[in-house]
Design a protein around this motif. Structure first.
Motif, PDB file in Angstrom:
ATOM      1  N   ARG A 113      52.019  -5.239 -38.989  1.00  0.00           N
ATOM      2  CA  ARG A 113      53.046  -6.240 -38.671  1.00  0.00           C
ATOM      3  C   ARG A 113      54.445  -5.636 -38.725  1.00  0.00           C
ATOM      4  O   ARG A 113      55.317  -6.009 -37.954  1.00  0.00           O
ATOM      5  N   ALA A 114      54.645  -4.710 -39.633  1.00  0.00           N
ATOM      6  CA  ALA A 114      55.983  -4.130 -39.817  1.00  0.00           C
ATOM      7  C   ALA A 114      56.389  -3.231 -38.646  1.00  0.00           C
ATOM      8  O   ALA A 114      57.550  -3.222 -38.251  1.00  0.00           O
ATOM      9  N   THR A 115      55.449  -2.471 -38.111  1.00  0.00           N
ATOM     10  CA  THR A 115      55.754  -1.541 -37.009  1.00  0.00           C
ATOM     11  C   THR A 115      54.832  -1.831 -35.843  1.00  0.00           C
ATOM     12  O   THR A 115      53.997  -1.016 -35.475  1.00  0.00           O
ATOM     13  N   HIS A 116      54.986  -3.003 -35.244  1.00  0.00           N
ATOM     14  CA  HIS A 116      54.047  -3.433 -34.209  1.00  0.00           C
ATOM     15  C   HIS A 116      54.186  -2.671 -32.896  1.00  0.00           C
ATOM     16  O   HIS A 116      53.380  -2.844 -32.001  1.00  0.00           O
ATOM     17  N   GLU A 117      55.174  -1.802 -32.770  1.00  0.00           N
ATOM     18  CA  GLU A 117      55.264  -0.996 -31.550  1.00  0.00           C
ATOM     19  C   GLU A 117      54.384   0.253 -31.612  1.00  0.00           C
ATOM     20  O   GLU A 117      54.167   0.910 -30.605  1.00  0.00           O
ATOM     21  N   THR A 118      53.851   0.575 -32.798  1.00  0.00           N
ATOM     22  CA  THR A 118      52.999   1.743 -32.969  1.00  0.00           C
ATOM     23  C   THR A 118      51.549   1.298 -33.109  1.00  0.00           C
ATOM     24  O   THR A 118      51.184   0.650 -34.097  1.00  0.00           O
ATOM     25  N   ASN A 119      50.722   1.640 -32.119  1.00  0.00           N
ATOM     26  CA  ASN A 119      49.308   1.246 -32.143  1.00  0.00           C
ATOM     27  C   ASN A 119      48.535   2.043 -33.181  1.00  0.00           C
ATOM     28  O   ASN A 119      48.644   3.266 -33.246  1.00  0.00           O
ATOM     29  N   LEU A 120      47.750   1.334 -33.983  1.00  0.00           N
ATOM     30  CA  LEU A 120      46.788   1.977 -34.866  1.00  0.00           C
ATOM     31  C   LEU A 120      45.472   2.144 -34.124  1.00  0.00           C
ATOM     32  O   LEU A 120      44.803   3.170 -34.230  1.00  0.00           O
ATOM     33  N   VAL A 121      45.097   1.104 -33.384  1.00  0.00           N
ATOM     34  CA  VAL A 121      43.843   1.080 -32.627  1.00  0.00           C
ATOM     35  C   VAL A 121      44.113   0.387 -31.298  1.00  0.00           C
ATOM     36  O   VAL A 121      44.844  -0.607 -31.257  1.00  0.00           O
ATOM     37  N   THR A 122      43.539   0.902 -30.216  1.00  0.00           N
ATOM     38  CA  THR A 122      43.530   0.184 -28.942  1.00  0.00           C
ATOM     39  C   THR A 122      42.088   0.091 -28.480  1.00  0.00           C
ATOM     40  O   THR A 122      41.250   0.927 -28.838  1.00  0.00           O
ATOM     41  N   ALA A 123      41.801  -0.942 -27.700  1.00  0.00           N
ATOM     42  CA  ALA A 123      40.418  -1.153 -27.264  1.00  0.00           C
ATOM     43  C   ALA A 123      40.405  -1.808 -25.885  1.00  0.00           C
ATOM     44  O   ALA A 123      41.301  -2.577 -25.536  1.00  0.00           O
ATOM     45  N   ASP A 124      39.384  -1.463 -25.111  1.00  0.00           N
ATOM     46  CA  ASP A 124      39.099  -2.102 -23.835  1.00  0.00           C
ATOM     47  C   ASP A 124      37.633  -2.493 -23.865  1.00  0.00           C
ATOM     48  O   ASP A 124      36.786  -1.709 -24.309  1.00  0.00           O
ATOM     49  N   GLY A 125      37.347  -3.695 -23.408  1.00  0.00           N
ATOM     50  CA  GLY A 125      35.959  -4.146 -23.437  1.00  0.00           C
ATOM     51  C   GLY A 125      35.602  -4.969 -22.218  1.00  0.00           C
ATOM     52  O   GLY A 125      36.463  -5.522 -21.535  1.00  0.00           O
ATOM     53  N   ALA A 126      34.315  -5.011 -21.969  1.00  0.00           N
ATOM     54  CA  ALA A 126      33.751  -5.883 -20.934  1.00  0.00           C
ATOM     55  C   ALA A 126      32.733  -6.771 -21.630  1.00  0.00           C
ATOM     56  O   ALA A 126      31.900  -6.288 -22.405  1.00  0.00           O
ATOM     57  N   PHE A 127      32.813  -8.059 -21.359  1.00  0.00           N
ATOM     58  CA  PHE A 127      31.966  -9.037 -22.021  1.00  0.00           C
ATOM     59  C   PHE A 127      31.351  -9.956 -20.979  1.00  0.00           C
ATOM     60  O   PHE A 127      31.946 -10.207 -19.936  1.00  0.00           O
ATOM     61  N   LEU A 128      30.178 -10.433 -21.266  1.00  0.00           N
ATOM     62  CA  LEU A 128      29.456 -11.295 -20.345  1.00  0.00           C
ATOM     63  C   LEU A 128      29.274 -12.660 -20.997  1.00  0.00           C
ATOM     64  O   LEU A 128      28.663 -12.772 -22.059  1.00  0.00           O
ATOM     65  N   GLY A 129      29.844 -13.674 -20.369  1.00  0.00           N
ATOM     66  CA  GLY A 129      29.663 -15.039 -20.847  1.00  0.00           C
ATOM     67  C   GLY A 129      28.269 -15.522 -20.490  1.00  0.00           C
ATOM     68  O   GLY A 129      27.680 -15.080 -19.504  1.00  0.00           O
ATOM     69  N   PRO A 130      27.715 -16.417 -21.273  1.00  0.00           N
ATOM     70  CA  PRO A 130      26.357 -16.889 -21.012  1.00  0.00           C
ATOM     71  C   PRO A 130      26.300 -17.791 -19.778  1.00  0.00           C
ATOM     72  O   PRO A 130      27.298 -18.408 -19.398  1.00  0.00           O
ATOM     73  N   ASP A 131      25.146 -17.850 -19.181  1.00  0.00           N
ATOM     74  CA  ASP A 131      24.907 -18.824 -18.129  1.00  0.00           C
ATOM     75  C   ASP A 131      25.064 -20.203 -18.771  1.00  0.00           C
ATOM     76  O   ASP A 131      24.470 -20.473 -19.817  1.00  0.00           O
ATOM     77  N   PRO A 132      25.878 -21.096 -18.187  1.00  0.00           N
ATOM     78  CA  PRO A 132      26.140 -22.395 -18.836  1.00  0.00           C
ATOM     79  C   PRO A 132      24.884 -23.197 -19.154  1.00  0.00           C
ATOM     80  O   PRO A 132      24.811 -23.835 -20.203  1.00  0.00           O
ATOM     81  N   HIS A 133      23.896 -23.156 -18.288  1.00  0.00           N
ATOM     82  CA  HIS A 133      22.668 -23.923 -18.534  1.00  0.00           C
ATOM     83  C   HIS A 133      21.877 -23.340 -19.702  1.00  0.00           C
ATOM     84  O   HIS A 133      21.389 -24.067 -20.556  1.00  0.00           O
ATOM     85  N   ARG A 134      21.790 -22.019 -19.762  1.00  0.00           N
ATOM     86  CA  ARG A 134      21.079 -21.378 -20.877  1.00  0.00           C
ATOM     87  C   ARG A 134      21.846 -21.554 -22.183  1.00  0.00           C
ATOM     88  O   ARG A 134      21.250 -21.731 -23.238  1.00  0.00           O
ATOM     89  N   ALA A 135      23.176 -21.504 -22.117  1.00  0.00           N
ATOM     90  CA  ALA A 135      23.982 -21.658 -23.330  1.00  0.00           C
ATOM     91  C   ALA A 135      23.754 -23.026 -23.962  1.00  0.00           C
ATOM     92  O   ALA A 135      23.626 -23.143 -25.181  1.00  0.00           O
ATOM     93  N   ARG A 136      23.696 -24.070 -23.147  1.00  0.00           N
ATOM     94  CA  ARG A 136      23.452 -25.409 -23.696  1.00  0.00           C
ATOM     95  C   ARG A 136      22.094 -25.471 -24.386  1.00  0.00           C
ATOM     96  O   ARG A 136      21.954 -26.088 -25.436  1.00  0.00           O
TER      97      ARG A 136
END
Length: 94
Positions: free
Chosen positions: A62-85
């Motif tokens: 919080r104090a030095t928010h311009e300096t990244n400690l960790v960066t991440a990129d991800g791809a995620f798959l949302g569930p099929d709405p019918h299967r999720a229910r």
């Protein structure tokens, strides 16, 4: 840190209660995270295509928010709405 990045980048990138699946997650550690230091965690949706959601995020102090400690990129798959229910019938949106 990897679990934090996955949690904040992954299952809820749309602000919904859908359970998502992590397709890929690339994490880059830039600096050690200081102990007993409040962290700032940011994630943003960078793209969507059907049920696939691309997300980028970072963890800083919080104090030095311009300096990244960790960066991440991800791809995620949302569930099929019918299967999720069917699978999560007892869950309610938050």
């Amino acid at each position: 840190m990897a679990a934090t990045a996955n949690r904040f980048n992954g299952p809820r990138p749309r602000g919904s209660w859908d359970a998502g699946l992590t397709v890929s997650l690339q994490i880059r550690y830039h600096r050690p995270a200081p102990l007993e230091t409040p962290l700032r965690i940011l994630a943003r949706v960078t793209g969507t295509a059907d049920r696939k959601i691309s997300v980028s995020g970072s963890i800083t102090s919080r104090a030095t928010h311009e300096t990244n400690l960790v960066t991440a990129d991800g791809a995620f798959l949302g569930p099929d709405p019918h299967r999720a229910r069917a699978l999560f019938s007892g869950m309610q949106p938050s």
